[in-house]
Design an enzyme around this catalytic site. Structure first.
Site, PDB file in Angstrom:
ATOM      1  N   HIS A  45      -6.993  -0.575  17.304  1.00 42.11           N
ATOM      2  CA  HIS A  45      -8.539  -0.523  17.189  1.00 42.11           C
ATOM      3  C   HIS A  45      -9.440  -0.107  17.991  1.00 42.11           C
ATOM      4  O   HIS A  45      -9.764  -1.319  19.245  1.00 42.11           O
ATOM      5  CB  HIS A  45      -8.760  -1.767  16.383  1.00 42.11           C
ATOM      6  CG  HIS A  45     -10.310  -1.055  15.922  1.00 42.11           C
ATOM      7  ND1 HIS A  45     -11.363  -2.700  16.092  1.00 42.11           N
ATOM      8  CD2 HIS A  45     -11.574  -0.920  15.013  1.00 42.11           C
ATOM      9  CE1 HIS A  45     -12.808  -2.407  15.050  1.00 42.11           C
ATOM     10  NE2 HIS A  45     -12.140  -0.816  14.973  1.00 42.11           N
ATOM     11  N   ASN A  78     -15.145  -7.315  14.358  1.00 41.51           N
ATOM     12  CA  ASN A  78     -15.651  -6.444  12.783  1.00 41.51           C
ATOM     13  C   ASN A  78     -16.253  -8.075  12.164  1.00 41.51           C
ATOM     14  O   ASN A  78     -17.015  -7.981  11.540  1.00 41.51           O
ATOM     15  CB  ASN A  78     -15.013  -5.499  12.231  1.00 41.51           C
ATOM     16  CG  ASN A  78     -15.608  -4.394  12.579  1.00 41.51           C
ATOM     17  OD1 ASN A  78     -16.283  -4.349  13.325  1.00 41.51           O
ATOM     18  ND2 ASN A  78     -14.401  -3.762  12.560  1.00 41.51           N
ATOM     19  N   GLU A 105      -8.945  -3.145  20.882  1.00 49.88           N
ATOM     20  CA  GLU A 105      -8.042  -4.562  19.672  1.00 49.88           C
ATOM     21  C   GLU A 105      -6.560  -3.961  19.429  1.00 49.88           C
ATOM     22  O   GLU A 105      -6.780  -2.801  18.713  1.00 49.88           O
ATOM     23  CB  GLU A 105      -8.649  -5.078  18.405  1.00 49.88           C
ATOM     24  CG  GLU A 105     -10.266  -5.504  18.874  1.00 49.88           C
ATOM     25  CD  GLU A 105     -11.221  -6.288  17.673  1.00 49.88           C
ATOM     26  OE1 GLU A 105     -11.315  -7.166  17.530  1.00 49.88           O
ATOM     27  OE2 GLU A 105     -10.868  -5.071  16.700  1.00 49.88           O
ATOM     28  N   SER A 143     -10.431  -0.709  11.100  1.00 45.95           N
ATOM     29  CA  SER A 143     -11.134  -1.259  11.622  1.00 45.95           C
ATOM     30  C   SER A 143     -10.938  -3.086  11.054  1.00 45.95           C
ATOM     31  O   SER A 143     -11.484  -4.406  11.414  1.00 45.95           O
ATOM     32  CB  SER A 143     -12.517  -0.771  11.405  1.00 45.95           C
ATOM     33  OG  SER A 143     -13.002  -0.325  10.080  1.00 45.95           O
TER      34      SER A 143
END
Length: 672
Positions: free
Chosen positions: A427, A477, A439, A406
């Protein structure tokens, strides 16, 4: 004719719709004009009945042409187009002979409104055959007569449920509801449709289904439903369901439907929702154009994320082997898979077919046959590097390696590989089976072919593949973490958690940041924050470190910022009033970081920033994403707000340099 083709057999006319150059059929203005012309001609012919079907192998009609919505600038023009569609479907419903729609694949929006205008409907029993009116998801409601015809066919309350929720039905559920007359195998559709025309069954709606639609009862029913709708969709955020309920309550009719649709279609909420829908379609379409070459997926790590990745890949048709050092973890994953499939797939043989595609693999024997290996172990760089180095010795030379990290840059994870070009980031977001974004992380050494296959694989999982640069936290994130950390700073200042959460939800976020941190897991938040801290110059609040050290990890441990009962419900987070100054601090931290991601090229353009943060975090879709929201505010207003916050609260609010560029938020033209 360019879009419709007509043939006759045994006195039955068969009208086939096939939009050239498109994977699916859409009801464009030209399609409706041509449809009207052929219906006018058919009305003069001495035929016994009409069958309307699709020439596409995998779908009927997915609705109106959403790309045309972008060109509509005023409500009067939108209402005029709705009236034109109503006129065509009225012509269909008043033909001097019966008609039937033969449905295979998606029958949505305007496609279902077309089907409602025929005398009968027959659907294939294929799992991909789905029927529904999902217009509320675009900030509008049905406009080609659906608000009038659907209640007459299945009853007012079931019709309202379908239109207000936007959910879709499988063919057998649609038959049970009375939406379709027959369900048959696809190969029998034409014969079944012909039989329906010969038999001409009579529809009779039970009195108790008609009762809620009586003029005297409608306002009372609407008053009962309004609070429930408001809990799911605040009227100031999503006006469409509330307008739909009001339209039904006053027995609006076709003209009122057209006017209401016209007004909704030009609202900022609909404009943003339509653009996000088109961006999602673009991401999937681009992925479908690529070849992933993946048949066998090997997943390492049978925790929640690894298990769900394996389950979803098997659900999408891939053979999956699942590896873990602990037999109990694999056993738990298999039980989790069976429980999920029983709920989602239901039919016993179909459930077993998916279960048969998931192979427990304690000793990694299947890794050598894998086309793609997905790592989903603990978020520890050294552990991941060692795993990939080991896998390189047992897998085939052309197998792809993907990490579900992540936040760790991909090139660091591939530092020990002889061929780092085969490694990329994949991800997923939790829960894997529901979150629509993946992602696709491009490391500095990732081969272009690897990246293309990764995007194609994500598309095959029916997810939106978003290519991002391998920078700390990638896109989602990285932009989300300052938002969460600002919430923790507010907590340290004495602002109660419920007030912080209420302030975010009032803005339009699906969940407050305090509750979100507890849901994700405070240990995960701390790990990501520490990975980002150096590169982004952010401070990790001491409160977060303290809670993790005390074992208060959030919902999974029963206590984090809030306490939770055995069902995962917070027991000390009562409702609270929002505070505008709290909302401002939370949202501008996120928006400013999103701008930094765009300026640094983490993704290619502003549209993709918005798509990533809406599909990956649920950022208020009706606002169009963080940069869509910023665009509505204007660059000058943004800079002034951030400069004021910077003076008051410190350098973390300093406006990003990107806001100084006049074309910073430029948008691309989206086309099919």
């Amino acid at each position: 004719m360019a879009l419709w083709s007509l043939e006759e057999a045994g006195g039955i006319a068969i009208l086939t719709f096939d939009t050239p150059g498109r994977r699916v059929n859409v009801l464009s203005q030209s399609a409706l004009v041509e449809f009207d012309r052929v219906l006018t001609e058919l009305a003069r012919r001495p035929i016994e009945g009409l069958i309307v079907r699709s020439g596409k192998p995998k779908g009927f009609v997915v609705g109106a042409d959403v790309y045309e919505f972008q060109k509509i600038r005023n409500s009067a023009r939108a209402a005029e187009l709705a009236r034109a569609g109503q006129m065509v479907f009225n012509r269909l419903s008043t033909l001097p002979f019966p008609s039937v729609t033969a449905i295979h694949g998606s029958c949505l929006g305007g496609g279902l409104e077309l089907a409602l205008a025929t005398s009968y409907r027959i659907a294939s029993d294929d799992p991909k055959t789905r029927l529904g009116l999902p217009e509320v998801k675009l900030g509008i409601h049905p406009g080609f007569g659906g608000t009038v015809r659907l209640p007459r066919l299945i009853g007012d309350l079931p019709a309202l449920d379908l239109m207000l929720s936007g959910r879709t039905l499988r063919s057998r559920a649609a038959k049970k509801l009375g939406l379709v007359d027959e369900v048959v195998p696809e190969r029998h559709l034409l014969a079944g449709a012909t039989a329906l025309l010969r038999r001409r069954p009579v529809h009779r709606l039970a009195w108790w289904k008609r009762a809620p639609g009586l003029a005297l009862l409608r306002p009372q029913v609407a008053r009962l439903l309004a609070p429930r709708i408001a809990r799911r969709a605040r009227p100031e955020h999503y006006p469409a369901p509330h307008r739909l309920l009001a339209l039904w309550a006053r027995s609006g009719g076709l003209e009122a439907e057209a006017v209401s649709l016209g007004e909704l279609l030009v609202t900022p909420a609909s404009r943003h929702l339509v653009r996000l829908f088109l961006l999602g379609e673009e991401l999937k379409r681009n992925a479908r154009a690529l070849d992933h070459g993946v048949r066998h997926v090997h997943v390492v790590g049978a925790g929640v994320m690894g298990a769900d990745i394996a389950i979803w890949a098997a659900r999408c048709g891939f053979t999956v082997s699942l590896q873990d050092r602990h037999p109990q973890a694999i056993g738990n994953a298999m039980r989790r898979a069976h429980a999920f499939l029983k709920k989602e797939v239901r039919e016993g043989r179909a459930v077993q077919a998916v279960m048969d595609r998931i192979v427990p693999d304690l000793r990694a024997r299947a890794a050598q046959r894998a086309d793609l290996v997905i790592e989903a172990i603990i978020e520890d760089e050294q552990a991941k590097r060692a795993l990939f180095a080991e896998l390189e010795t047992v897998t085939s030379a052309d197998a792809l390696f993907a990490s579900n990290t992540s936040s760790i840059p991909i090139e660091q994870l591939g530092a020990d590989l002889k061929h780092p070009g085969r490694l990329f980031g994949l991800h997923f977001f939790n829960p894997v089976t529901k979150m629509p974004l993946i992602e696709i992380v491009r490391g500095t050494g990732t081969d272009a072919a690897t990246l293309a296959r990764g995007r194609a694989f994500a598309g095959a999982l029916d997810r939106f593949p978003l290519t991002v640069a391998s920078t700390p936290g990638f896109l989602v994130n990285r932009a989300l973490m300052p938002y969460l950390l600002e919430a923790m700073t507010l907590l340290e200042e004495g602002i109660p958690g419920p007030v912080i959460d209420a302030s975010a939800v009032t803005f339009g976020m699906p969940m407050g940041p305090v509750a979100l941190a507890d849901t994700v897991g405070l240990d995960v938040c701390l790990s990501v924050a520490e990975h980002l801290a150096g590169g982004l110059h952010i401070e990790v609040p001491g409160t977060l470190r303290t809670l993790v050290s005390e074992g208060r990890l959030g919902k999974k441990s029963g206590r984090g910022f809030y306490r939770y009962d055995d069902h995962g419900r917070a027991i000390d987070a009562p409702g609270a009033q929002h505070a505008p100054e709290v909302t401002e601090r939370l949202i501008w931290r996120l928006v400013n970081e999103a701008a930094a991601c765009l300026r640094e090229g983490v993704v290619e353009d502003a549209d993709l920033v918005d798509a990533g943060l809406v599909f990956g975090t649920g950022f208020a879709p009706f606002r169009g994403g963080p940069l869509g929201y910023a665009e509505d505010m204007g660059n000058t207003g943004i800079q002034q707000s951030l400069e004021r916050l910077s003076r008051e609260f410190g350098a973390r609010f300093r406006p990003d340099d990107g806001w100084l560029k006049p074309d910073f938020l430029a948008r691309r033209a989206l086309a099919p």
